[in-house]
Design a protein around this motif. Sequence first.
Motif, PDB file in Angstrom:
ATOM      1  N   THR A  70       0.034   6.135  -3.735  1.00  0.00           N
ATOM      2  CA  THR A  70      -1.107   4.917  -3.748  1.00  0.00           C
ATOM      3  C   THR A  70      -2.138   5.643  -3.433  1.00  0.00           C
ATOM      4  OG1 THR A  70      -1.319   2.557  -2.971  1.00  0.00           O
ATOM      5  CG2 THR A  70      -0.454   4.216  -1.478  1.00  0.00           C
ATOM      6  N   TYR A  98      -6.895  -6.050  -1.548  1.00  0.00           N
ATOM      7  CA  TYR A  98      -6.327  -5.019  -2.379  1.00  0.00           C
ATOM      8  C   TYR A  98      -4.907  -4.500  -2.133  1.00  0.00           C
ATOM      9  CZ  TYR A  98     -10.991  -3.976  -4.636  1.00  0.00           C
ATOM     10  OH  TYR A  98     -12.102  -4.159  -5.333  1.00  0.00           O
ATOM     11  N   ARG A 101      -2.292  -2.569  -4.173  1.00  0.00           N
ATOM     12  CA  ARG A 101      -3.127  -1.677  -5.213  1.00  0.00           C
ATOM     13  C   ARG A 101      -3.649  -0.424  -4.554  1.00  0.00           C
ATOM     14  NH1 ARG A 101      -7.521  -4.850  -7.646  1.00  0.00           N
ATOM     15  NH2 ARG A 101      -7.688  -2.961  -8.777  1.00  0.00           N
TER      16      ARG A 101
END
Length: 186
Positions: A70, A98, A101
Amino acid sequence: MSRLSLTFACVLGLFVAACDRSAPEEAQENGASAPTSGEIDRSMAGELMPASNLRDLEGRILNLGAVQGTPVLLNLWATWCAPCVKEMPLLDELAGDYEGRMRVITASQDMGGEEKVAGFFAQNQFEHLGSWMDPDAELSFALGDTVLPTTVLYNALGQEVWRVRGDYDWSSEEARTAIDEALRFE
């Protein structure tokens, strides 16, 4: 003087160039960080994230080399650095926006013990940031010419995309656009 001592002295000098430690009880005003750019720098793109270990207030260890998979926004900061303190709420908001993500990791460079970091986190009650500490400044050594704050965006493979040295508005359209562009290729 040993090579390690000389390296440590050089890195410590860079810290002082960014934030004045003469009054550690209060964060220093932004004027001391004038040498930093506060702009996105892509000159180190492709460099690998250091495999340093961070420790949190509960004693858990996070090996940065194990967070691949990630994207990571890694921020080096300290409680005595006014630009760093100013950025923390913005980074907390960014981490929430975020979530899922991109991971936002803030690594305290405070060398005076975890009491200051614990007090700072208790006072600010961040919702999305962990209380990670790098008390031996391993990340500062690994990242090179680091001043505080320094923030580096790594892609999911652990490769640097860009970095920002100095004060930055993480709530700005410029910041969000740069992050979104990097995440689009993930």
